[in-house]
Design a protein around this motif. Structure first.
Motif, PDB file in Angstrom:
ATOM      1  N   ASP A  79       0.825  -1.210   0.000  1.00  0.00           N
ATOM      2  CA  ASP A  79       0.000   0.000   0.000  1.00  0.00           C
ATOM      3  C   ASP A  79       0.860   1.261   0.000  1.00  0.00           C
ATOM      4  O   ASP A  79       0.562   2.227  -0.708  1.00  0.00           O
ATOM      5  CB  ASP A  79      -0.947   0.009   1.211  1.00  0.00           C
ATOM      6  CG  ASP A  79      -2.180  -0.857   0.951  1.00  0.00           C
ATOM      7  OD1 ASP A  79      -2.447  -1.190  -0.221  1.00  0.00           O
ATOM      8  OD2 ASP A  79      -2.881  -1.196   1.925  1.00  0.00           O
ATOM      9  N   ASP A 108      -3.001  -2.288  -5.660  1.00  0.00           N
ATOM     10  CA  ASP A 108      -3.019  -3.742  -5.492  1.00  0.00           C
ATOM     11  C   ASP A 108      -4.455  -4.209  -5.282  1.00  0.00           C
ATOM     12  O   ASP A 108      -5.126  -3.754  -4.365  1.00  0.00           O
ATOM     13  CB  ASP A 108      -2.087  -4.198  -4.356  1.00  0.00           C
ATOM     14  CG  ASP A 108      -2.330  -3.479  -3.043  1.00  0.00           C
ATOM     15  OD1 ASP A 108      -3.006  -2.425  -3.041  1.00  0.00           O
ATOM     16  OD2 ASP A 108      -1.854  -3.976  -2.012  1.00  0.00           O
ATOM     17  N   THR A 161      -6.551  -6.170  -3.731  1.00  0.00           N
ATOM     18  CA  THR A 161      -6.659  -7.084  -2.592  1.00  0.00           C
ATOM     19  C   THR A 161      -8.130  -7.445  -2.377  1.00  0.00           C
ATOM     20  O   THR A 161      -8.775  -7.954  -3.271  1.00  0.00           O
ATOM     21  CB  THR A 161      -5.992  -6.469  -1.345  1.00  0.00           C
ATOM     22  OG1 THR A 161      -6.513  -5.159  -1.134  1.00  0.00           O
ATOM     23  CG2 THR A 161      -4.483  -6.355  -1.529  1.00  0.00           C
TER      24      THR A 161
END
Ligand code: MG
Length: 353
Positions: A97, A236, A238
């Motif tokens: 992050d 990302d 996630t």
């Protein structure tokens, strides 16, 4: 599973030694036992000057430029799963992050909520795994906290992390920076983490070889930013998966994103698991993948830089940024039709990261 061995890198991981030392309430009381636990379990492993100072906070020397700061809480069950564990997840999640703004991650902090009765051996393995992930990423864990809660009040171990990094000079990466005509690059196959955790819970109904993709992506990002000054967005995918991440970006940048279904890599076993369970891989969590939105003229440069790195070998262009429909993600299917890909509505997989 109690008689199986724990293997942080590998396939089967199980709860450890039944008769070893365990976490007791006294470990969280702030007295001698707490100090011994901190010394033995954390300080000697994470070992760096800022942590060793023993003060209430870590003193670090700032570098020039902008800082990228992020925090995360990790509650995965089970604690160990194929390809990773809660410790690796905690470090990589925050490193990634912080790095997604084009920053070099430098320091992490970690808070541990330990359940009374947690085998000390489990804690040791998790801490060793954190150290190894931190070393790979090149970050130091410089401060932390430990609390112990009563038996039954937590699932063994929760970890919260915070991270700080320095943004590269001249870099302005963010979810609002996608431009019409940019290309969308994905660093590799999707859905591996979510399906690996599900497999570790025995909920797949078949033997799977899928490993979580959990990994620190900061070196991959370094390679991309060395190759181009025109990386506009990094994120990302996630929890919520690729679909949710791209929807966020489409909204932030007020653009459309058009994807080619056929170009999105999905491991055949992930596909099979999704079909059986009624999931869509586009919504399954990843912990070692990134999406990049890059100026078209630099796409090939960025792609070839990514492919030369450990976690970018499978990088591929999966779509483009369009003017319309604004704030929407469209998927051109293998059959030639087009459908809207919405954000994940509600819960799909509980407790996966
Ligand atoms: Mg993220």
């Amino acid at each position: 599973m109690t008689d199986e061995t724990i293997n942080i890198e590998g396939a089967v991981c199980a709860p450890p030694l039944p008769h070893g030392e365990q976490i007791v309430m006294g470990h969280g009381a702030g007295g001698r036992m707490s100090h011994q636990l901190i010394q033995k379990a954390f300080m000697s492993v994470f070992d760096n000057p800022a942590l060793k100072s023993g003060d209430d906070a870590a003193l670090v020397v700032p570098e020039h430029g902008k800082l990228s700061i992020s925090t995360d809480a990790h509650v995965v069950f089970p604690l160990f799963f194929p390809g990773g564990d809660i410790g690796k997840l905690a470090v990589c999640g925050t490193v990634n992050d912080v790095a997604m703004l084009g920053a070099k991650p430098l320091y992490l902090t970690a808070g541990f909520i330990l359940e009374e009765g947690l085998p000390m051996e489990t804690l040791k393995l998790v801490v060793a795994s954190m150290k190894s992930a931190a070393d790979e990423a090149g970050v130091q864990i410089v401060a932390g906290d430990t609390k112990v809660v009563q038996r039954g009040k937590a699932d063994g171990l929760y970890i919260t992390t915070a991270g700080v990094g320095v943004v590269r000079e001249g870099v302005n990466i963010g979810g609002a920076q996608a431009k019409v005509g940019d290309v969308v690059i994905l660093s590799g196959s999707i859905g591996d983490h979510g399906i690996a955790v599900l497999g570790a819970r025995g909920e797949l109904g078949f033997e799977s070889t899928i490993q979580s993709d959990v990994a620190p992506l900061n070196h991959l990002i370094d390679a991309m930013l060395d190759a181009s000054n025109n990386v506009h967005v990094l994120r990302d995918p996630t929890r919520g998966g690729l679909a949710t991440t791209l929807n966020e970006i489409a909204v932030q940048s007020n653009v459309g994103i058009s994807l080619e279904e056929q170009s999105i890599p999905v491991h055949p076993e992930v596909n099979a698991a999704c079909e059986m369970l009624g999931f869509d891989a586009l919504y399954v969590a990843n912990e070692g993948k990134l999406v990049a939105i890059v100026a078209k003229e630099d796409a090939e440069k960025v792609l070839s830089a990514m492919k030369q790195t450990r976690y970018g070998e499978g990088a591929i262009i999966i779509g483009e940024v369009t003017a319309e429909p604004k704030s929407r993600v469209l998927l051109k299917t293998a059959l030639g039709s087009t459908r809207i890909v919405d954000m994940l509505a509600g819960e799909m997989l509980p407790r996966i990261c």
